[in-house]
Structures are given as structure tokens and as C-alpha cells.
Design a protein around this motif. Sequence first.
Motif, mmCIF file in Angstrom:
data_model
loop_
_atom_site.group_PDB
_atom_site.id
_atom_site.type_symbol
_atom_site.label_atom_id
_atom_site.label_comp_id
_atom_site.label_asym_id
_atom_site.label_seq_id
_atom_site.Cartn_x
_atom_site.Cartn_y
_atom_site.Cartn_z
ATOM 1 N N ASP A 4 0.393 25.552 30.584
ATOM 2 C CA ASP A 4 -0.719 24.629 30.749
ATOM 3 C C ASP A 4 -0.920 23.882 29.434
ATOM 4 O OD1 ASP A 4 -1.214 25.407 33.362
ATOM 5 O OD2 ASP A 4 -2.649 26.942 32.776
ATOM 6 N N ASP A 5 -1.280 22.624 29.533
ATOM 7 C CA ASP A 5 -1.570 21.807 28.355
ATOM 8 C C ASP A 5 -0.407 21.825 27.364
ATOM 9 O OD1 ASP A 5 -4.009 21.519 29.614
ATOM 10 O OD2 ASP A 5 -5.006 23.003 28.361
ATOM 11 N N ASN A 8 -0.034 16.568 25.041
ATOM 12 C CA ASN A 8 -0.964 15.527 25.448
ATOM 13 C C ASN A 8 -0.267 14.200 25.227
ATOM 14 O OD1 ASN A 8 -3.066 13.500 25.414
ATOM 15 N ND2 ASN A 8 -4.491 15.222 25.465
ATOM 16 N N LEU A 39 0.367 15.783 35.447
ATOM 17 C CA LEU A 39 -0.388 15.143 34.372
ATOM 18 C C LEU A 39 -1.856 15.129 34.763
ATOM 19 C CD1 LEU A 39 -0.603 13.463 31.738
ATOM 20 C CD2 LEU A 39 -0.179 11.430 33.144
ATOM 21 N N ASP A 40 -2.685 15.700 33.921
ATOM 22 C CA ASP A 40 -4.131 15.649 34.140
ATOM 23 C C ASP A 40 -4.608 14.303 33.609
ATOM 24 O OD1 ASP A 40 -6.918 15.809 33.996
ATOM 25 O OD2 ASP A 40 -6.894 17.943 33.512
ATOM 26 N N THR A 43 -7.451 14.185 30.955
ATOM 27 C CA THR A 43 -7.276 14.694 29.596
ATOM 28 C C THR A 43 -5.996 14.205 28.920
ATOM 29 O OG1 THR A 43 -6.078 16.682 30.298
ATOM 30 C CG2 THR A 43 -8.503 16.828 30.170
ATOM 31 N N GLU A 45 -3.141 15.840 29.395
ATOM 32 C CA GLU A 45 -2.324 17.035 29.222
ATOM 33 C C GLU A 45 -1.298 17.176 30.346
ATOM 34 O OE1 GLU A 45 -2.469 19.045 26.620
ATOM 35 O OE2 GLU A 45 -4.324 18.320 25.708
ATOM 36 N N ASP A 47 1.184 19.794 32.410
ATOM 37 C CA ASP A 47 1.385 21.194 32.771
ATOM 38 C C ASP A 47 2.759 21.346 33.409
ATOM 39 O OD1 ASP A 47 -1.254 21.721 32.004
ATOM 40 O OD2 ASP A 47 -2.018 21.498 34.042
#
Length: 88
Positions: A4-5, A8, A39-40, A43, A45, A47
Amino acid sequence: TGADDLINVLANDSYNGVTPAALTETDLVVVSADAPLTLDITTGEIDVAAGTAAGTYTLVYRLVDSLNPGNTDEATVTVIVAGAGLVA
């Protein structure tokens, strides 16, 4: 195990000469992504899904100027999953 993350995407992007680009002034859009990558867009970020097989995966995203949506730029992120470790 996934990650996760992992990175960025905004850390490498600039807006009006300021790095990192801020989501208060820009929007993120996923153009395409290999299945294990997400891709979030709130944010920036990335994953990697748990259980992802070793290989090279890509995600293409677009950074869009919030005030002038015609002003955009695209970039590609490549993630290499090597055995039990990750290299970004």
C-alpha cells in the motif's frame, strides 16, 4: 504480500513550478493500469495488490489543471515486482 502507498505519483510532478503538484490545484485521472496496480486519485498513492506475480506492470495517469481542464499532462509509472520484493 502486496504494497500500500508504494509511491506517490505527485512527488515527481510539478504544477506552476512547484513540486510536488498539489491536488488542491490539479486532478488525477487513471488512463490505464495493469490489473494489480491501483491509483488513489485522492492522494496520488499507488498500491500493488497482494498475490501479484513477479513481472513488470504499468499505470498511465493524467494530471489535469483544475482551473483549466484543457491543460493536462500524462505520465507512466512502471512497477517491477521481483520475487518477494518490490522495486519501483
